[in-house]
Scaffold this motif. Structure first.
Motif, PDB file in Angstrom:
ATOM      1  N   ALA A 253      -8.614   0.830  -0.415  1.00  0.00           N
ATOM      2  CA  ALA A 253      -7.932  -0.456  -0.545  1.00  0.00           C
ATOM      3  C   ALA A 253      -6.510  -0.228  -1.014  1.00  0.00           C
ATOM      4  O   ALA A 253      -6.196   0.787  -1.645  1.00  0.00           O
ATOM      5  CB  ALA A 253      -8.667  -1.366  -1.537  1.00  0.00           C
ATOM      6  N   THR A 254      -5.637  -1.177  -0.697  1.00  0.00           N
ATOM      7  CA  THR A 254      -4.273  -1.133  -1.201  1.00  0.00           C
ATOM      8  C   THR A 254      -4.265  -1.611  -2.654  1.00  0.00           C
ATOM      9  O   THR A 254      -5.287  -2.083  -3.180  1.00  0.00           O
ATOM     10  CB  THR A 254      -3.354  -2.027  -0.356  1.00  0.00           C
ATOM     11  OG1 THR A 254      -3.865  -3.376  -0.398  1.00  0.00           O
ATOM     12  CG2 THR A 254      -3.310  -1.552   1.084  1.00  0.00           C
ATOM     13  N   ALA A 255      -3.111  -1.517  -3.297  1.00  0.00           N
ATOM     14  CA  ALA A 255      -3.002  -1.866  -4.710  1.00  0.00           C
ATOM     15  C   ALA A 255      -3.339  -3.324  -4.977  1.00  0.00           C
ATOM     16  O   ALA A 255      -3.795  -3.677  -6.077  1.00  0.00           O
ATOM     17  CB  ALA A 255      -1.590  -1.554  -5.213  1.00  0.00           C
ATOM     18  N   ASP A 256      -3.137  -4.185  -3.983  1.00  0.00           N
ATOM     19  CA  ASP A 256      -3.437  -5.609  -4.169  1.00  0.00           C
ATOM     20  C   ASP A 256      -4.783  -5.997  -3.573  1.00  0.00           C
ATOM     21  O   ASP A 256      -5.064  -7.175  -3.367  1.00  0.00           O
ATOM     22  CB  ASP A 256      -2.320  -6.468  -3.576  1.00  0.00           C
ATOM     23  CG  ASP A 256      -2.018  -6.140  -2.118  1.00  0.00           C
ATOM     24  OD1 ASP A 256      -2.393  -5.037  -1.674  1.00  0.00           O
ATOM     25  OD2 ASP A 256      -1.400  -6.969  -1.434  1.00  0.00           O
ATOM     26  N   GLY A 257      -5.645  -5.008  -3.295  1.00  0.00           N
ATOM     27  CA  GLY A 257      -7.016  -5.284  -2.914  1.00  0.00           C
ATOM     28  C   GLY A 257      -7.295  -5.457  -1.442  1.00  0.00           C
ATOM     29  O   GLY A 257      -8.422  -5.799  -1.057  1.00  0.00           O
ATOM     30  N   HIS A 258      -6.326  -5.202  -0.572  1.00  0.00           N
ATOM     31  CA  HIS A 258      -6.569  -5.287   0.874  1.00  0.00           C
ATOM     32  C   HIS A 258      -7.456  -4.121   1.282  1.00  0.00           C
ATOM     33  O   HIS A 258      -7.088  -2.953   1.125  1.00  0.00           O
ATOM     34  CB  HIS A 258      -5.236  -5.247   1.626  1.00  0.00           C
ATOM     35  CG  HIS A 258      -5.395  -5.203   3.124  1.00  0.00           C
ATOM     36  ND1 HIS A 258      -5.803  -6.291   3.862  1.00  0.00           N
ATOM     37  CD2 HIS A 258      -5.195  -4.188   4.016  1.00  0.00           C
ATOM     38  CE1 HIS A 258      -5.840  -5.968   5.136  1.00  0.00           C
ATOM     39  NE2 HIS A 258      -5.490  -4.693   5.256  1.00  0.00           N
ATOM     40  N   GLN A 259      -8.631  -4.419   1.836  1.00  0.00           N
ATOM     41  CA  GLN A 259      -9.610  -3.389   2.153  1.00  0.00           C
ATOM     42  C   GLN A 259      -9.227  -2.595   3.405  1.00  0.00           C
ATOM     43  O   GLN A 259      -8.833  -3.161   4.416  1.00  0.00           O
ATOM     44  CB  GLN A 259     -10.989  -4.023   2.366  1.00  0.00           C
ATOM     45  CG  GLN A 259     -11.537  -4.739   1.132  1.00  0.00           C
ATOM     46  CD  GLN A 259     -11.814  -3.771  -0.015  1.00  0.00           C
ATOM     47  OE1 GLN A 259     -12.515  -2.783   0.152  1.00  0.00           O
ATOM     48  NE2 GLN A 259     -11.250  -4.065  -1.173  1.00  0.00           N
ATOM     49  N   VAL A 260      -9.361  -1.277   3.294  1.00  0.00           N
ATOM     50  CA  VAL A 260      -9.140  -0.363   4.420  1.00  0.00           C
ATOM     51  C   VAL A 260     -10.304   0.624   4.417  1.00  0.00           C
ATOM     52  O   VAL A 260     -10.432   1.439   3.507  1.00  0.00           O
ATOM     53  CB  VAL A 260      -7.808   0.405   4.300  1.00  0.00           C
ATOM     54  CG1 VAL A 260      -7.625   1.317   5.518  1.00  0.00           C
ATOM     55  CG2 VAL A 260      -6.635  -0.549   4.149  1.00  0.00           C
ATOM     56  N   ALA A 261     -11.159   0.560   5.414  1.00  0.00           N
ATOM     57  CA  ALA A 261     -12.324   1.442   5.454  1.00  0.00           C
ATOM     58  C   ALA A 261     -11.880   2.884   5.687  1.00  0.00           C
ATOM     59  O   ALA A 261     -11.134   3.171   6.625  1.00  0.00           O
ATOM     60  CB  ALA A 261     -13.274   0.998   6.563  1.00  0.00           C
ATOM     61  N   HIS A 521       0.054   1.411  -3.329  1.00  0.00           N
ATOM     62  CA  HIS A 521       0.986   0.561  -2.587  1.00  0.00           C
ATOM     63  C   HIS A 521       0.304  -0.739  -2.195  1.00  0.00           C
ATOM     64  O   HIS A 521      -0.871  -0.742  -1.818  1.00  0.00           O
ATOM     65  CB  HIS A 521       1.480   1.266  -1.316  1.00  0.00           C
ATOM     66  CG  HIS A 521       2.223   2.532  -1.578  1.00  0.00           C
ATOM     67  ND1 HIS A 521       1.602   3.737  -1.779  1.00  0.00           N
ATOM     68  CD2 HIS A 521       3.564   2.757  -1.701  1.00  0.00           C
ATOM     69  CE1 HIS A 521       2.514   4.680  -1.995  1.00  0.00           C
ATOM     70  NE2 HIS A 521       3.705   4.109  -1.950  1.00  0.00           N
ATOM     71  N   THR A 522       1.039  -1.838  -2.269  1.00  0.00           N
ATOM     72  CA  THR A 522       0.503  -3.127  -1.834  1.00  0.00           C
ATOM     73  C   THR A 522       0.569  -3.219  -0.311  1.00  0.00           C
ATOM     74  O   THR A 522       1.245  -2.433   0.359  1.00  0.00           O
ATOM     75  CB  THR A 522       1.315  -4.285  -2.429  1.00  0.00           C
ATOM     76  OG1 THR A 522       2.648  -4.236  -1.888  1.00  0.00           O
ATOM     77  CG2 THR A 522       1.364  -4.203  -3.944  1.00  0.00           C
ATOM     78  N   LEU A 523      -0.120  -4.200   0.232  1.00  0.00           N
ATOM     79  CA  LEU A 523      -0.084  -4.409   1.679  1.00  0.00           C
ATOM     80  C   LEU A 523       1.333  -4.724   2.126  1.00  0.00           C
ATOM     81  O   LEU A 523       1.786  -4.251   3.175  1.00  0.00           O
ATOM     82  CB  LEU A 523      -1.030  -5.545   2.072  1.00  0.00           C
ATOM     83  CG  LEU A 523      -1.068  -5.900   3.559  1.00  0.00           C
ATOM     84  CD1 LEU A 523      -1.448  -4.689   4.407  1.00  0.00           C
ATOM     85  CD2 LEU A 523      -2.031  -7.062   3.803  1.00  0.00           C
ATOM     86  N   GLU A 524       2.057  -5.501   1.337  1.00  0.00           N
ATOM     87  CA  GLU A 524       3.429  -5.829   1.711  1.00  0.00           C
ATOM     88  C   GLU A 524       4.311  -4.586   1.719  1.00  0.00           C
ATOM     89  O   GLU A 524       5.169  -4.425   2.592  1.00  0.00           O
ATOM     90  CB  GLU A 524       4.002  -6.876   0.756  1.00  0.00           C
ATOM     91  CG  GLU A 524       5.435  -7.316   1.090  1.00  0.00           C
ATOM     92  CD  GLU A 524       5.594  -7.813   2.524  1.00  0.00           C
ATOM     93  OE1 GLU A 524       6.660  -7.550   3.130  1.00  0.00           O
ATOM     94  OE2 GLU A 524       4.664  -8.466   3.041  1.00  0.00           O
TER      95      GLU A 524
END
Length: 561
Positions: A253-261, A521-524
């Motif tokens: 996941a990114t720093a802001d919680g966006h999931q990436v398998a 890193h965040t998604l942005e």
């Protein structure tokens, strides 16, 4: 040579220090050397040598697993090739010395392979390995290859054939360094699978004296001769950091919680079983062709189903993405391949085999669906080498008729990337094979080391194709993964996620570095990094622009530059 630094292309993030052990070269023999009492005796000795070498290679393949098993089986098949043997024996029968006969035939085949390019060009190393082993067998001398290691060592060679890697003592092999080869060649792929630091295309590597202590840094692509205290400290720090990163078992996941398998690439059911305690969320690429290689006929539906069932059970409730047979003219199978294709990379391979043997694919799809019913779990199935929307639709219809519920295709041909939106209307997901996508987009054989700058995954044109595909997936709400080598690069992973890729599949050893990079890193921020890459004019500029935006701690810990 103290302190001298050699440069090459690294595979992985690891770093080690150890003594050089050089691979035994082929026996130096005068081609005019006569073997046997007469031509008939020479014929008998050579025929027996081909048989023995093929059997030994097949035995090594049977005892191996994953990608190593695949390439060993292919090399054994080469040693057993009737044309190679018969042409050599014909020249011996005509009175030519054995060594000269084998050399002449192999040189002819090697020239054909090099002109064909693609996978066949890479097989030249294997072809010459077969020749060297046959000649050694005829002469009654030790076969060339990796010597017995009496201590942890760095194995150095011009290149390593699959048969050489099969003899590696993994407990004592610290790293692999070759003067030839490429980042997508057999040596690099196997090193990645085994988690061994590897450098290829290292000019001057074979000049290193036996026993010389060197520091190998895969992340920076450097070999330092007789490293000083500062280099030793840096290597120790990297090893400690990577060991710590490997302890993190959290989901990607990114720093802001966006999931990436974060997924693994495998080649056998045994590979899946090794993932029982691995911190991966499943398998993003199961190369099923391993099950087909080295056979005179395709495995039965029952045998395939048993293999896929075993892999699914090993993963439990984790996802398994099974790629249907990726073979053809460039990975020859006697029961389906058409011989004599002039350009195998552009020939009948992957999904295109359905043109010749539809039943082969239908059997595999029924076996996959049967395994899913038997084992449960989450099975996704995808086809390689899809070039048109009609092909995607045809495959989807076949798969669903067989009982497969999650159907996808590989995007590795530029036409599929450019029409990704239409393709995704036909299937449930797509997975980008960035190695082949770069090869076809840049019109460059991905195994030609001297053209590696064109094949750089940072090429903006390749990134545009990835972006176009990912954008289509985002708009349609369908998953877009990457299972090519670029997924294992912690810096490129940020770009891919920023472009909209939802899963990254790689060698298990690469997962900790990618996980750490995403988590900082965040998604942005990933989107900003991806934008910088696409705005660049060249591959080097793209990487440099992204590197300037990366968290300094990530850059330091993972030695990104």
């Amino acid at each position: 040579m103290t302190g001298r630094v050699l440069h090459g292309t690294g595979v992985g993030r690891g770093a080690v220090i150890g003594p050089v052990v050089r691979v035994h070269s082929a026996p130096a023999v005068d081609p005019a050397t006569r073997v046997g009492t007469d031509a008939a005796d020479a014929h008998r000795l050579l025929d027996a040598a081909f048989t023995t070498v093929a059997q030994r290679l097949q035995q090594q393949a049977d005892g191996a697993s994953g990608t190593l098993r695949e390439v060993l089986a292919a090399t054994a098949q080469m040693a057993a090739d009737p044309a190679l043997r018969s042409q050599s024996l014909q020249r011996v029968d005509a009175g030519e010395p054995v060594v000269a006969a084998v050399d002449g035939v192999v040189d002819t085949f090697a020239t054909m392979f090099e002109q064909a390019g693609g996978y066949l060009a890479e097989r030249v190393t294997d072809l010459r390995s077969v020749r060297d082993r046959v000649v050694a067998e005829v002469l009654g001398v030790p076969a060339p290859g990796v010597p017995v290691l009496d201590r942890p060592s760095v194995v150095v060679a011009v290149d390593l054939a699959p048969a050489d890697t099969a003899t590696l003592d993994l407990e004592r092999t610290l790293a692999l360094v070759t003067s030839e080869g490429g980042p997508t060649g057999h040596t690099a792929i196997i090193a990645g699978q085994l988690g061994i630091p590897c450098l290829v295309q290292v000019t001057g590597a074979t000049d290193l004296p036996e026993g010389t202590e060197i520091a190998v840094d895969a992340a920076t692509g450097t070999v330092t001769v007789d490293p000083d205290d500062d280099v030793r400290a840096a290597v120790a720090e990297r090893r400690a950091v990577l060991a710590t990163l490997a302890e993190d078992t959290s989901a990607g996941a990114t720093a802001d919680g966006h999931q990436v398998a974060l997924l693994a690439n495998i080649g056998t059911a045994e590979d899946a079983e090794r993932l029982t305690d691995a911190a991966v969320e499943g398998v993003g690429l199961f190369r099923t062709e391993v099950l087909f290689l080295g056979r005179d006929e395709a495995p039965s539906e029952e045998e395939q189903a048993a293999t896929y069932t075993r892999a699914l059970r090993a993963l439990g409730d984790r996802k398994l993405v099974l790629r249907t047979l990726d073979a053809g003219a460039d990975k020859p199978l006697p029961f389906v391949t058409q011989p004599g294709e002039e350009n195998p990379a552009l020939g009948v391979r992957g999904y295109r085999l359905v043109r010749r043997s539809r039943e082969l694919l239908e059997t595999q799809l029924r076996a996959a669906a049967s395994a899913a019913r038997e084992a449960g779990g989450e099975l996704w199935v995808m086809a390689p080498m899809i070039a048109t929307v009609d092909e995607a639709a045809d495959f989807a219809a076949l798969a669903r008729a067989a009982g497969v519920t999650q159907v996808g295709v590989m995007v590795e041909v530029p036409s599929a990337a450019l029409r990704a939106r239409d393709v995704l209307h036909e299937v449930d997901f797509v997975s980008l094979g960035t190695n082949d996508l770069a090869q076809y987009a840049m019109a460059t054989d991905r195994l030609r080391g001297e053209l590696s700058d064109l094949l750089d995954p940072w090429q903006p044109a390749v990134l545009d194709l990835v972006a176009h595909t990912a954008e289509a997936g985002t708009d349609l709400g369908k998953p877009v993964g990457v299972c090519g080598e670029s997924a294992s690069d912690p810096l490129m992973a940020l770009v891919l996620v920023g472009l909209g890729v939802s899963s990254l599949s790689m060698a298990p050893s690469a997962v900790p570095g990618v996980r750490m990079s995403l988590a900082r890193h965040t998604l942005e921020q990933c989107r900003q990094i991806a934008g910088a890459a696409r705005a660049a004019r060249s591959a080097a500029d793209a990487r440099a622009a992204c590197l300037a935006l990366v968290d300094p701690e990530v850059r330091r810990v993972l030695a990104l530059g």
